[in-house]
Design an enzyme around this catalytic site. Sequence first.
Site, short mmCIF file in Angstrom:
data_model
loop_
_atom_site.label_atom_id
_atom_site.label_comp_id
_atom_site.label_asym_id
_atom_site.label_seq_id
_atom_site.Cartn_x
_atom_site.Cartn_y
_atom_site.Cartn_z
N CYS A 150 -70.60 9.39 71.91
CA CYS A 150 -69.57 9.42 71.71
C CYS A 150 -68.43 9.83 73.02
CB CYS A 150 -68.89 10.34 70.61
SG CYS A 150 -67.13 10.30 70.33
N HIS A 207 -37.22 6.61 58.46
CA HIS A 207 -36.63 5.54 58.89
C HIS A 207 -35.84 5.99 60.28
CE1 HIS A 207 -34.84 1.76 58.59
NE2 HIS A 207 -33.88 1.98 59.14
N TYR A 250 -67.57 -3.50 64.69
CA TYR A 250 -66.23 -2.63 65.39
C TYR A 250 -66.33 -2.68 66.99
CZ TYR A 250 -69.16 1.65 65.99
OH TYR A 250 -69.94 2.46 66.31
N GLU A 255 -63.66 -4.49 69.22
CA GLU A 255 -62.99 -3.64 70.27
C GLU A 255 -63.15 -4.11 71.68
OE1 GLU A 255 -62.97 0.53 67.39
OE2 GLU A 255 -64.63 0.13 69.21
N CYS A 298 -67.08 6.34 71.90
CA CYS A 298 -65.71 6.22 71.44
C CYS A 298 -64.64 6.55 72.34
CB CYS A 298 -65.58 6.90 69.81
SG CYS A 298 -66.58 8.26 69.88
N LYS A 331 -64.40 4.08 75.49
CA LYS A 331 -63.80 2.91 74.99
C LYS A 331 -62.48 3.09 74.54
CE LYS A 331 -64.38 2.64 70.72
NZ LYS A 331 -63.71 3.02 69.62
N GLU A 338 -42.99 4.11 57.07
CA GLU A 338 -42.24 4.27 55.71
C GLU A 338 -42.46 3.24 54.85
OE1 GLU A 338 -38.13 3.02 56.21
OE2 GLU A 338 -38.49 2.30 58.11
#
Length: 448
Positions: free
Chosen positions: A43, A437, A178, A182, A48, A51, A442
Amino acid sequence: MSEFDYDLFVIGAGSGGVRASRIAASHGAKVAVAEEYRIGGTCVIRGCVPKKMLVYGSHFAEELQDAAHYGWTIDSMRFDWATLRDTVLRDVDRLETAYTSTLDNNRVEHFHERATIAGAHAVRLASGREVTARYILVATGAWPVMPDFEGNQYCITSNEVFHLPELPERVVIQGAGYIAMEFAGIFNALGSKVTVVNRSDVILRGYDEALRDRLLQITMARGIEYKFHCPITKVEQRDGGGFTVTPGKKDPIPADVVLIATGRRPNTDGLGLENAGIDLGPGGEIPVDEFSKTACDSIYAVGDVTDRVQLTPVAIREGHAVADALFGGEKRTIAYDCIPSAVFSQPPIASVGLTEGEARNRYGNVKVYSSDFRPMKNVFAERHERGLYKLVVDANTDRILGIHMIGPDSPEILQAAAIAVRAGLTKADFDATVALHPSMAEELVLMR
Protein backbone atom coordinates in the site's frame (compact mmCIF):
# COMPACT_ATOMS: atom_id res chain seq x y z
CA MET A 1 14.67 -16.34 30.97
CA SER A 2 12.11 -16.78 28.20
CA GLU A 3 12.30 -20.02 26.27
CA PHE A 4 11.92 -17.97 23.05
CA ASP A 5 13.92 -15.13 21.53
CA TYR A 6 10.74 -13.17 20.85
CA ASP A 7 7.13 -13.23 21.94
CA LEU A 8 6.04 -12.37 18.39
CA PHE A 9 7.95 -12.52 15.12
CA VAL A 10 6.22 -10.90 12.15
CA ILE A 11 7.15 -11.77 8.58
CA GLY A 12 6.24 -8.79 6.41
CA ALA A 13 6.25 -5.11 7.37
CA GLY A 14 3.24 -3.94 5.42
CA SER A 15 0.20 -2.26 6.93
CA GLY A 16 -1.06 -5.37 8.72
CA GLY A 17 2.34 -6.47 9.97
CA VAL A 18 3.36 -3.04 11.25
CA ARG A 19 0.05 -2.59 13.07
CA ALA A 20 0.29 -6.01 14.69
CA SER A 21 3.89 -5.32 15.72
CA ARG A 22 3.09 -1.96 17.25
CA ILE A 23 0.04 -3.14 19.17
CA ALA A 24 1.77 -6.30 20.44
CA ALA A 25 4.70 -4.20 21.65
CA SER A 26 2.32 -1.79 23.40
CA HIS A 27 1.00 -4.77 25.35
CA GLY A 28 4.53 -5.48 26.56
CA ALA A 29 5.51 -8.20 24.08
CA LYS A 30 9.03 -8.51 22.71
CA VAL A 31 8.51 -8.17 18.96
CA ALA A 32 10.60 -8.41 15.80
CA VAL A 33 9.60 -7.99 12.17
CA ALA A 34 11.41 -8.99 8.98
CA GLU A 35 10.88 -7.29 5.62
CA GLU A 36 12.78 -8.25 2.48
CA TYR A 37 11.74 -5.22 0.41
CA ARG A 38 10.80 -1.89 2.01
CA ILE A 39 8.98 -1.18 5.25
CA GLY A 40 5.44 -0.07 4.48
CA GLY A 41 4.43 -2.90 2.20
CA THR A 42 2.39 -2.78 -0.99
CA CYS A 43 0.00 0.00 0.00
CA VAL A 44 2.65 2.51 1.00
CA ILE A 45 5.51 1.59 -1.34
CA ARG A 46 3.94 0.40 -4.61
CA GLY A 47 0.18 0.48 -4.22
CA CYS A 48 -2.72 2.59 -3.08
CA VAL A 49 -0.80 5.58 -1.68
CA PRO A 50 1.53 6.38 -4.63
CA LYS A 51 -1.26 5.43 -7.04
CA LYS A 52 -3.65 7.89 -5.41
CA MET A 53 -0.99 10.58 -5.78
CA LEU A 54 -0.79 9.83 -9.50
CA VAL A 55 -4.58 10.10 -9.63
CA TYR A 56 -4.39 13.52 -7.99
CA GLY A 57 -1.69 14.59 -10.44
CA SER A 58 -3.69 13.43 -13.45
CA HIS A 59 -6.82 15.26 -12.27
CA PHE A 60 -5.16 18.59 -12.98
CA ALA A 61 -5.50 17.91 -16.71
CA GLU A 62 -9.28 18.03 -16.34
CA GLU A 63 -9.24 20.88 -13.83
CA LEU A 64 -7.04 23.05 -16.01
CA GLN A 65 -9.21 22.39 -19.06
CA ASP A 66 -12.34 23.31 -17.13
CA ALA A 67 -10.77 26.43 -15.58
CA ALA A 68 -11.58 28.57 -18.61
CA HIS A 69 -15.31 28.14 -17.94
CA TYR A 70 -14.74 29.62 -14.50
CA GLY A 71 -12.91 32.68 -15.82
CA TRP A 72 -9.31 31.51 -15.62
CA THR A 73 -6.81 31.96 -18.43
CA ILE A 74 -3.84 29.60 -18.16
CA ASP A 75 -1.03 30.05 -20.66
CA SER A 76 1.75 27.64 -21.59
CA MET A 77 0.15 24.65 -19.91
CA ARG A 78 2.38 21.58 -20.05
CA PHE A 79 3.01 18.43 -18.05
CA ASP A 80 6.31 16.91 -16.93
CA TRP A 81 6.11 13.22 -15.99
CA ALA A 82 9.49 13.18 -14.22
CA THR A 83 8.38 15.90 -11.81
CA LEU A 84 5.23 14.02 -10.80
CA ARG A 85 7.04 10.66 -10.64
CA ASP A 86 9.87 11.98 -8.50
CA THR A 87 7.49 13.83 -6.17
CA VAL A 88 5.55 10.62 -5.62
CA LEU A 89 8.71 8.60 -4.99
CA ARG A 90 9.99 11.17 -2.51
CA ASP A 91 6.77 10.90 -0.55
CA VAL A 92 7.07 7.13 -0.58
CA ASP A 93 10.52 7.57 0.99
CA ARG A 94 8.98 9.86 3.62
CA LEU A 95 6.29 7.34 4.46
CA GLU A 96 8.78 4.49 4.69
CA THR A 97 10.76 6.56 7.18
CA ALA A 98 7.59 7.22 9.16
CA TYR A 99 6.68 3.54 9.27
CA THR A 100 10.22 2.66 10.34
CA SER A 101 10.03 5.28 13.08
CA THR A 102 6.79 3.72 14.30
CA LEU A 103 8.59 0.42 14.77
CA ASP A 104 11.57 2.07 16.45
CA ASN A 105 9.41 4.17 18.77
CA ASN A 106 7.63 1.02 19.91
CA ARG A 107 10.90 -0.87 20.37
CA VAL A 108 10.14 -3.35 17.62
CA GLU A 109 13.33 -4.88 16.23
CA HIS A 110 13.36 -5.04 12.44
CA PHE A 111 15.42 -7.11 10.04
CA HIS A 112 15.84 -5.94 6.43
CA GLU A 113 16.03 -9.41 4.94
CA ARG A 114 13.87 -12.30 3.88
CA ALA A 115 12.52 -14.58 6.58
CA THR A 116 10.98 -18.04 6.24
CA ILE A 117 9.33 -20.44 8.64
CA ALA A 118 11.61 -23.20 9.93
CA GLY A 119 9.15 -24.72 12.38
CA ALA A 120 6.18 -24.01 14.60
CA HIS A 121 8.26 -21.57 16.67
CA ALA A 122 11.28 -20.98 14.44
CA VAL A 123 12.13 -18.40 11.78
CA ARG A 124 15.16 -18.56 9.50
CA LEU A 125 16.60 -15.30 8.18
CA ALA A 126 18.32 -14.96 4.82
CA SER A 127 21.59 -14.28 6.63
CA GLY A 128 21.41 -17.82 8.02
CA ARG A 129 20.46 -16.83 11.53
CA GLU A 130 17.62 -18.76 13.12
CA VAL A 131 15.44 -17.24 15.85
CA THR A 132 12.56 -18.55 17.91
CA ALA A 133 9.22 -16.99 18.78
CA ARG A 134 6.26 -17.94 20.90
CA TYR A 135 4.02 -16.79 18.04
CA ILE A 136 4.70 -16.11 14.36
CA LEU A 137 2.56 -13.82 12.22
CA VAL A 138 2.73 -14.04 8.42
CA ALA A 139 1.79 -10.77 6.74
CA THR A 140 3.57 -10.99 3.40
CA GLY A 141 0.70 -9.69 1.29
CA ALA A 142 0.15 -10.52 -2.37
CA TRP A 143 2.13 -10.17 -5.59
CA PRO A 144 1.00 -9.26 -9.13
CA VAL A 145 0.19 -12.18 -11.39
CA MET A 146 2.06 -12.30 -14.71
CA PRO A 147 0.29 -14.52 -17.28
CA ASP A 148 2.37 -16.93 -19.31
CA PHE A 149 2.61 -15.76 -22.92
CA GLU A 150 5.38 -15.11 -25.43
CA GLY A 151 7.14 -11.84 -24.68
CA ASN A 152 5.80 -11.33 -21.16
CA GLN A 153 9.32 -10.31 -20.10
CA TYR A 154 8.70 -7.01 -21.89
CA CYS A 155 5.64 -6.24 -19.74
CA ILE A 156 5.41 -4.46 -16.41
CA THR A 157 3.07 -4.74 -13.43
CA SER A 158 1.82 -2.22 -10.89
CA ASN A 159 5.13 -2.74 -9.05
CA GLU A 160 7.16 -1.11 -11.83
CA VAL A 161 4.71 1.44 -13.21
CA PHE A 162 5.74 4.12 -10.70
CA HIS A 163 9.30 4.13 -12.03
CA LEU A 164 8.74 4.71 -15.76
CA PRO A 165 11.53 6.89 -17.21
CA GLU A 166 9.07 8.88 -19.30
CA LEU A 167 5.35 9.20 -19.96
CA PRO A 168 4.46 6.61 -22.65
CA GLU A 169 2.57 7.79 -25.71
CA ARG A 170 0.76 4.43 -26.04
CA VAL A 171 -0.22 2.16 -23.18
CA VAL A 172 -1.83 -1.26 -23.44
CA ILE A 173 -3.31 -2.57 -20.20
CA GLN A 174 -4.41 -6.17 -19.76
CA GLY A 175 -7.13 -6.65 -17.17
CA ALA A 176 -10.27 -4.79 -16.15
CA GLY A 177 -10.15 -4.82 -12.36
CA TYR A 178 -9.56 -1.82 -10.13
CA ILE A 179 -5.81 -1.59 -10.83
CA ALA A 180 -6.35 -1.69 -14.59
CA MET A 181 -9.15 0.87 -14.54
CA GLU A 182 -7.29 3.25 -12.24
CA PHE A 183 -4.12 3.29 -14.34
CA ALA A 184 -6.18 3.51 -17.53
CA GLY A 185 -7.69 6.70 -16.15
CA ILE A 186 -4.34 8.09 -15.01
CA PHE A 187 -2.55 7.59 -18.34
CA ASN A 188 -5.57 8.70 -20.36
CA ALA A 189 -5.82 11.96 -18.41
CA LEU A 190 -2.10 12.61 -18.79
CA GLY A 191 -2.39 12.29 -22.57
CA SER A 192 -1.40 8.70 -23.36
CA LYS A 193 -3.34 6.61 -25.86
CA VAL A 194 -4.79 3.84 -23.70
CA THR A 195 -6.10 0.47 -24.85
CA VAL A 196 -7.59 -1.97 -22.32
CA VAL A 197 -7.71 -5.63 -23.33
CA ASN A 198 -9.52 -8.24 -21.28
CA ARG A 199 -10.39 -11.93 -21.47
CA SER A 200 -14.10 -11.18 -20.87
CA ASP A 201 -16.40 -8.25 -21.56
CA VAL A 202 -16.89 -7.34 -17.88
CA ILE A 203 -15.02 -4.55 -16.13
CA LEU A 204 -14.81 -4.29 -12.33
CA ARG A 205 -16.41 -7.64 -11.64
CA GLY A 206 -18.23 -7.56 -8.31
CA TYR A 207 -19.34 -3.94 -8.53
CA ASP A 208 -22.90 -2.89 -9.32
CA GLU A 209 -23.71 -3.45 -12.96
CA ALA A 210 -25.21 0.01 -13.55
CA LEU A 211 -22.05 1.69 -12.24
CA ARG A 212 -19.82 -0.52 -14.37
CA ASP A 213 -21.83 0.35 -17.46
CA ARG A 214 -21.69 4.06 -16.67
CA LEU A 215 -17.92 3.99 -16.18
CA LEU A 216 -17.46 2.11 -19.45
CA GLN A 217 -19.49 4.72 -21.35
CA ILE A 218 -17.67 7.67 -19.80
CA THR A 219 -14.17 6.27 -20.26
CA MET A 220 -14.87 5.36 -23.86
CA ALA A 221 -16.07 8.93 -24.46
CA ARG A 222 -12.81 10.13 -22.91
CA GLY A 223 -10.85 8.13 -25.47
CA ILE A 224 -10.00 4.84 -23.76
CA GLU A 225 -10.33 1.96 -26.20
CA TYR A 226 -11.49 -1.49 -25.11
CA LYS A 227 -10.90 -4.86 -26.72
CA PHE A 228 -12.84 -7.65 -25.06
CA HIS A 229 -12.56 -11.45 -25.25
CA CYS A 230 -8.93 -11.19 -26.33
CA PRO A 231 -6.22 -11.63 -23.71
CA ILE A 232 -2.68 -10.94 -24.86
CA THR A 233 -1.04 -13.88 -26.60
CA LYS A 234 2.23 -12.25 -27.69
CA VAL A 235 4.33 -9.14 -27.15
CA GLU A 236 7.16 -8.43 -29.58
CA GLN A 237 9.87 -5.80 -29.32
CA ARG A 238 10.03 -3.50 -32.34
CA ASP A 239 13.29 -2.51 -33.99
CA GLY A 240 12.46 1.18 -33.84
CA GLY A 241 11.42 1.05 -30.19
CA GLY A 242 8.26 0.07 -28.43
CA PHE A 243 6.30 -3.14 -28.76
CA THR A 244 3.69 -4.88 -30.83
CA VAL A 245 0.93 -6.45 -28.74
CA THR A 246 -1.18 -9.26 -30.14
CA PRO A 247 -4.55 -9.51 -28.34
CA GLY A 248 -5.98 -12.93 -29.18
CA LYS A 249 -7.04 -13.08 -32.80
CA LYS A 250 -7.49 -9.34 -33.18
CA ASP A 251 -5.20 -6.88 -34.95
CA PRO A 252 -1.86 -6.11 -33.26
CA ILE A 253 -1.61 -2.96 -31.17
CA PRO A 254 1.47 -0.71 -31.00
CA ALA A 255 2.55 0.17 -27.46
CA ASP A 256 5.33 1.87 -25.56
CA VAL A 257 4.32 0.27 -22.25
CA VAL A 258 2.40 -2.96 -21.64
CA LEU A 259 0.93 -3.06 -18.15
CA ILE A 260 -0.39 -6.38 -16.84
CA ALA A 261 -3.11 -5.97 -14.20
CA THR A 262 -4.72 -9.39 -14.06
CA GLY A 263 -4.92 -9.81 -10.31
CA ARG A 264 -2.68 -10.53 -7.35
CA ARG A 265 -1.69 -13.85 -5.79
CA PRO A 266 -0.91 -14.44 -2.10
CA ASN A 267 2.84 -14.08 -1.58
CA THR A 268 3.55 -17.51 -0.09
CA ASP A 269 6.11 -19.06 -2.43
CA GLY A 270 9.08 -20.46 -0.50
CA LEU A 271 7.84 -19.31 2.91
CA GLY A 272 8.43 -22.74 4.42
CA LEU A 273 4.91 -23.14 5.75
CA GLU A 274 5.16 -26.88 5.23
CA ASN A 275 7.75 -26.93 8.02
CA ALA A 276 4.94 -26.11 10.43
CA GLY A 277 2.38 -28.45 8.88
CA ILE A 278 0.48 -25.70 7.05
CA ASP A 279 -0.98 -26.53 3.64
CA LEU A 280 -1.81 -23.74 1.21
CA GLY A 281 -5.23 -23.20 -0.32
CA PRO A 282 -5.97 -23.62 -4.05
CA GLY A 283 -4.96 -20.05 -4.82
CA GLY A 284 -1.76 -20.16 -2.79
CA GLU A 285 -3.42 -18.52 0.20
CA ILE A 286 -2.90 -19.44 3.85
CA PRO A 287 -6.11 -20.89 5.30
CA VAL A 288 -7.01 -19.34 8.66
CA ASP A 289 -9.89 -19.46 11.11
CA GLU A 290 -12.03 -16.52 12.23
CA PHE A 291 -9.25 -15.39 14.56
CA SER A 292 -6.56 -15.52 11.81
CA LYS A 293 -4.97 -18.68 13.24
CA THR A 294 -3.52 -21.20 10.80
CA ALA A 295 -3.47 -25.00 11.12
CA CYS A 296 -0.50 -24.50 13.46
CA ASP A 297 -1.57 -23.06 16.83
CA SER A 298 1.45 -20.78 17.11
CA ILE A 299 1.27 -19.29 13.60
CA TYR A 300 -1.19 -16.64 12.42
CA ALA A 301 -1.69 -14.87 9.10
CA VAL A 302 -3.39 -11.60 8.15
CA GLY A 303 -3.99 -9.48 5.09
CA ASP A 304 -3.77 -10.36 1.41
CA VAL A 305 -1.74 -13.51 2.08
CA THR A 306 -4.97 -15.09 3.43
CA ASP A 307 -6.98 -14.02 0.37
CA ARG A 308 -10.01 -13.01 2.44
CA VAL A 309 -10.48 -9.35 1.54
CA GLN A 310 -7.57 -7.66 -0.20
CA LEU A 311 -7.88 -4.19 1.32
CA THR A 312 -5.36 -2.34 3.47
CA PRO A 313 -7.83 -1.30 6.22
CA VAL A 314 -8.89 -4.95 6.55
CA ALA A 315 -5.29 -6.11 7.00
CA ILE A 316 -4.77 -3.41 9.64
CA ARG A 317 -7.83 -4.54 11.60
CA GLU A 318 -6.81 -8.17 11.35
CA GLY A 319 -3.29 -7.43 12.58
CA HIS A 320 -4.61 -5.34 15.44
CA ALA A 321 -7.05 -8.08 16.46
CA VAL A 322 -4.32 -10.74 16.49
CA ALA A 323 -2.07 -8.62 18.70
CA ASP A 324 -4.92 -7.85 21.11
CA ALA A 325 -5.92 -11.52 21.28
CA LEU A 326 -2.41 -12.85 21.89
CA PHE A 327 -1.09 -10.19 24.26
CA GLY A 328 -3.97 -7.93 25.31
CA GLY A 329 -6.51 -10.42 26.56
CA GLU A 330 -9.13 -9.28 24.05
CA LYS A 331 -10.19 -11.94 21.56
CA ARG A 332 -12.42 -10.70 18.76
CA THR A 333 -13.32 -11.38 15.15
CA ILE A 334 -13.46 -9.02 12.17
CA ALA A 335 -16.76 -8.23 10.47
CA TYR A 336 -16.30 -8.71 6.74
CA ASP A 337 -19.73 -7.49 5.72
CA CYS A 338 -20.41 -3.84 4.87
CA ILE A 339 -16.79 -3.08 4.00
CA PRO A 340 -16.68 0.09 1.88
CA SER A 341 -14.51 0.06 -1.21
CA ALA A 342 -13.60 2.45 -3.97
CA VAL A 343 -12.13 2.44 -7.44
CA PHE A 344 -10.18 5.63 -8.10
CA SER A 345 -11.07 5.56 -11.74
CA GLN A 346 -12.01 8.76 -13.55
CA PRO A 347 -14.74 9.34 -12.46
CA PRO A 348 -14.40 7.27 -9.27
CA ILE A 349 -16.71 4.53 -8.02
CA ALA A 350 -17.58 3.87 -4.38
CA SER A 351 -19.62 1.01 -2.96
CA VAL A 352 -20.72 -0.57 0.30
CA GLY A 353 -23.01 -3.48 1.04
CA LEU A 354 -24.93 -5.61 -1.44
CA THR A 355 -25.28 -4.85 -5.14
CA GLU A 356 -28.76 -4.92 -6.62
CA GLY A 357 -28.18 -8.40 -8.03
CA GLU A 358 -26.79 -9.75 -4.75
CA ALA A 359 -29.69 -8.28 -2.80
CA ARG A 360 -32.31 -9.82 -5.08
CA ASN A 361 -30.66 -13.21 -4.81
CA ARG A 362 -30.49 -13.03 -1.02
CA TYR A 363 -33.68 -11.18 -0.09
CA GLY A 364 -35.89 -11.48 -3.15
CA ASN A 365 -38.12 -8.48 -2.51
CA VAL A 366 -35.97 -5.34 -2.77
CA LYS A 367 -36.52 -1.76 -3.80
CA VAL A 368 -33.95 0.22 -5.73
CA TYR A 369 -33.80 4.00 -5.60
CA SER A 370 -31.52 5.90 -7.93
CA SER A 371 -30.46 9.39 -8.85
CA ASP A 372 -29.03 9.96 -12.31
CA PHE A 373 -27.79 13.54 -12.35
CA ARG A 374 -25.28 15.90 -13.86
CA PRO A 375 -22.99 17.27 -11.15
CA MET A 376 -23.05 21.06 -10.86
CA LYS A 377 -19.30 21.16 -11.46
CA ASN A 378 -19.80 19.39 -14.79
CA VAL A 379 -22.63 21.72 -15.78
CA PHE A 380 -20.51 24.81 -15.30
CA ALA A 381 -17.61 23.21 -17.18
CA GLU A 382 -19.92 22.12 -20.00
CA ARG A 383 -19.10 18.45 -19.35
CA HIS A 384 -21.94 16.08 -20.12
CA GLU A 385 -20.82 13.26 -17.84
CA ARG A 386 -23.49 12.20 -15.38
CA GLY A 387 -23.24 10.80 -11.88
CA LEU A 388 -25.30 7.86 -10.66
CA TYR A 389 -26.21 6.99 -7.07
CA LYS A 390 -28.15 3.89 -6.04
CA LEU A 391 -29.74 2.79 -2.78
CA VAL A 392 -30.62 -0.90 -2.51
CA VAL A 393 -33.31 -1.44 0.13
CA ASP A 394 -34.95 -4.47 1.72
CA ALA A 395 -38.63 -3.98 0.79
CA ASN A 396 -39.81 -5.86 3.90
CA THR A 397 -37.81 -3.99 6.55
CA ASP A 398 -36.89 -0.75 4.74
CA ARG A 399 -33.27 -1.36 5.77
CA ILE A 400 -30.61 -0.10 3.36
CA LEU A 401 -28.62 -3.06 2.06
CA GLY A 402 -26.22 -1.24 -0.23
CA ILE A 403 -25.11 2.14 -1.53
CA HIS A 404 -23.37 2.47 -4.88
CA MET A 405 -22.04 5.67 -6.44
CA ILE A 406 -20.16 6.93 -9.46
CA GLY A 407 -19.24 10.56 -9.84
CA PRO A 408 -16.80 13.20 -8.55
CA ASP A 409 -15.74 12.67 -4.92
CA SER A 410 -17.85 9.52 -4.52
CA PRO A 411 -15.30 7.79 -2.22
CA GLU A 412 -15.20 10.82 0.09
CA ILE A 413 -19.00 10.85 0.33
CA LEU A 414 -19.38 7.10 0.79
CA GLN A 415 -17.26 6.78 3.94
CA ALA A 416 -19.90 8.48 6.08
CA ALA A 417 -22.75 6.76 4.25
CA ALA A 418 -21.13 3.38 4.95
CA ILE A 419 -21.70 3.98 8.66
CA ALA A 420 -25.43 4.13 7.97
CA VAL A 421 -25.39 0.78 6.19
CA ARG A 422 -23.29 -0.80 8.91
CA ALA A 423 -25.68 0.57 11.56
CA GLY A 424 -28.71 -0.89 9.78
CA LEU A 425 -30.42 2.42 9.09
CA THR A 426 -33.53 2.53 6.93
CA LYS A 427 -34.60 4.43 3.86
CA ALA A 428 -36.93 6.39 6.16
CA ASP A 429 -33.88 7.52 8.18
CA PHE A 430 -32.34 8.88 5.00
CA ASP A 431 -35.63 10.54 3.98
CA ALA A 432 -35.87 12.24 7.38
CA THR A 433 -32.40 13.78 7.04
CA VAL A 434 -32.28 17.35 5.74
CA ALA A 435 -30.28 17.75 2.54
CA LEU A 436 -26.99 19.66 2.48
CA HIS A 437 -27.49 21.99 -0.48
CA PRO A 438 -25.93 22.51 -2.95
CA SER A 439 -23.92 19.30 -2.93
CA MET A 440 -23.75 16.00 -4.72
CA ALA A 441 -24.10 14.20 -1.40
CA GLU A 442 -27.63 15.55 -0.95
CA GLU A 443 -28.81 13.13 -3.65
CA LEU A 444 -28.52 10.35 -1.05
CA VAL A 445 -31.42 11.80 0.97
CA LEU A 446 -33.57 13.04 -1.90
CA MET A 447 -34.36 9.78 -3.70
CA ARG A 448 -38.07 8.99 -3.71
